[in-house]
Design an enzyme around this catalytic site. Sequence first.
Site, PDB file in Angstrom:
ATOM      1  N   HIS A 147      -2.068  43.668 -30.064  1.00 43.76           N
ATOM      2  CA  HIS A 147      -3.418  43.187 -30.390  1.00 43.76           C
ATOM      3  C   HIS A 147      -4.514  43.830 -29.532  1.00 43.76           C
ATOM      4  O   HIS A 147      -5.244  43.168 -28.808  1.00 43.76           O
ATOM      5  CB  HIS A 147      -3.479  41.664 -30.262  1.00 43.76           C
ATOM      6  CG  HIS A 147      -2.509  40.942 -31.139  1.00 43.76           C
ATOM      7  ND1 HIS A 147      -2.476  39.572 -31.232  1.00 43.76           N
ATOM      8  CD2 HIS A 147      -1.523  41.383 -31.973  1.00 43.76           C
ATOM      9  CE1 HIS A 147      -1.513  39.210 -32.071  1.00 43.76           C
ATOM     10  NE2 HIS A 147      -0.925  40.310 -32.525  1.00 43.76           N
ATOM     11  N   GLU A 240      -8.181  37.671 -42.482  1.00 42.59           N
ATOM     12  CA  GLU A 240      -9.544  37.266 -42.802  1.00 42.59           C
ATOM     13  C   GLU A 240     -10.496  38.447 -42.891  1.00 42.59           C
ATOM     14  O   GLU A 240     -10.289  39.489 -42.274  1.00 42.59           O
ATOM     15  CB  GLU A 240     -10.092  36.330 -41.710  1.00 42.59           C
ATOM     16  CG  GLU A 240      -9.332  35.044 -41.525  1.00 42.59           C
ATOM     17  CD  GLU A 240      -9.901  34.193 -40.393  1.00 42.59           C
ATOM     18  OE1 GLU A 240      -9.347  33.107 -40.166  1.00 42.59           O
ATOM     19  OE2 GLU A 240     -10.890  34.621 -39.744  1.00 42.59           O
ATOM     20  N   TYR A 250     -15.690  32.529 -34.220  1.00 41.47           N
ATOM     21  CA  TYR A 250     -14.950  32.670 -35.481  1.00 41.47           C
ATOM     22  C   TYR A 250     -13.598  31.961 -35.461  1.00 41.47           C
ATOM     23  O   TYR A 250     -12.779  32.174 -36.341  1.00 41.47           O
ATOM     24  CB  TYR A 250     -14.873  34.156 -35.857  1.00 41.47           C
ATOM     25  CG  TYR A 250     -16.273  34.592 -36.256  1.00 41.47           C
ATOM     26  CD1 TYR A 250     -16.710  34.476 -37.558  1.00 41.47           C
ATOM     27  CD2 TYR A 250     -17.189  34.968 -35.282  1.00 41.47           C
ATOM     28  CE1 TYR A 250     -18.014  34.772 -37.911  1.00 41.47           C
ATOM     29  CE2 TYR A 250     -18.502  35.267 -35.621  1.00 41.47           C
ATOM     30  CZ  TYR A 250     -18.906  35.160 -36.933  1.00 41.47           C
ATOM     31  OH  TYR A 250     -20.210  35.432 -37.279  1.00 41.47           O
ATOM     32  N   TYR A 261       4.785  32.897 -36.245  1.00 43.01           N
ATOM     33  CA  TYR A 261       5.857  33.630 -36.911  1.00 43.01           C
ATOM     34  C   TYR A 261       7.155  32.823 -36.929  1.00 43.01           C
ATOM     35  O   TYR A 261       8.014  33.036 -37.779  1.00 43.01           O
ATOM     36  CB  TYR A 261       6.067  34.984 -36.224  1.00 43.01           C
ATOM     37  CG  TYR A 261       4.866  35.890 -36.346  1.00 43.01           C
ATOM     38  CD1 TYR A 261       4.496  36.422 -37.591  1.00 43.01           C
ATOM     39  CD2 TYR A 261       4.089  36.200 -35.249  1.00 43.01           C
ATOM     40  CE1 TYR A 261       3.395  37.241 -37.717  1.00 43.01           C
ATOM     41  CE2 TYR A 261       2.973  37.024 -35.364  1.00 43.01           C
ATOM     42  CZ  TYR A 261       2.629  37.536 -36.602  1.00 43.01           C
ATOM     43  OH  TYR A 261       1.528  38.345 -36.727  1.00 43.01           O
TER      44      TYR A 261
END
Length: 372
Positions: A147, A240, A250, A261
């Site tokens: 990420h 998104e 957000y 997961y």
Amino acid sequence: MRRSSLIFLPFMLVSTAVLAAPAEVKVDVLQNKLDHPWSLAFLPQNQGMLITLKDGQLKRWQAGKGLSDPIVGVPDVWAKGQGGLLDVVLAPDFESSRRVWLSYAEAGSDGKAGTAVGYGRLSDDFSRLEAFKVVFRQQPKLSTGNHFGGRLVFDGKGYLFIGLGENNQRPTAQELDKLQGKVVRLTDEGEIPNDNPFVNTSGALPEIWSYGIRNPQGMAMNPWSDTLWLNEHGPRGGDEINIPERGKNYGWPLATHGINYSGLKIPEAKGEHVEGTEPPLFVWKKSPALSGMAFYNSDVFPQWKNKLFIGALKEKDVIVMTVNGNKVTEEGRILGERDQRIRDVRVGPDGYLYVLTDETDGQLLKVSPSGT
């Protein structure tokens, strides 16, 4: 195109299924044997394009000539997991400054890494980046390989936006003293604008533009509204599209349409929508694993006008969406029959769609509507 079944909700559209066959497109393979390419940038005056490879190489591609040797002067990258050399964009004044901006995963002192951004001058013979300067470092460095985000977008008004993942450390996306899970806004010199939303907020980092973001993988300026749009990976479900606005939250990980997961609920999640956070513009209940995105604003192919193209890594497609103001609807998918992970999608100055596939034998594709 395969058409999606959509649920209409008060704040957004949710894609739930993909049905019919893809529309026919013409695909030309311009280059193969690219080892996990990540991004591309078009050089002016038909001088080709720059392509980043995840292992740390930056190369120039030209029609009829193919790939150059690696351009020297690129910073050392942390090429592990999802890390490596990421985005490449040209400075708005490239023709005079010859500045090339890069984002990449940078190693820390403890074996972890974070996203860094900087620029160098591309030599006149295109062989090297000169005097590379790092202007931004994601702090603290927390990633063990996940990420990084890394997309870069100039807004045409003198500002650079950087999309940053939360390094798979969920709570950090809500913490304003950290640069995980944020969109950052800098000047085109890499400085902090004095009108950023948290410049005068105690305990908050002044680079931050918006927050509560999981892992942004596509980012582009909407040419019709002149606003920044961003797509991001959800966990298991909940990819998104958002419009990251000044100072807004957000939601991640407090608000999400996905689960872990493992199949369990996200521990911090309080629901799909949480007061004080912004709902997504569009959400996929089943994650395509979104990647690069591009708005089509060329007159070359009128049938593509007002479309948004988004790559999909897991579902190995390019998603085609129709844009009407701040409303988007999924129209269908293209390239799925090729069975290749899509990493980046760009509209070239010639009006064609250019696509990079994320494979050990990755390809550069030139795509147009069939019959053209």
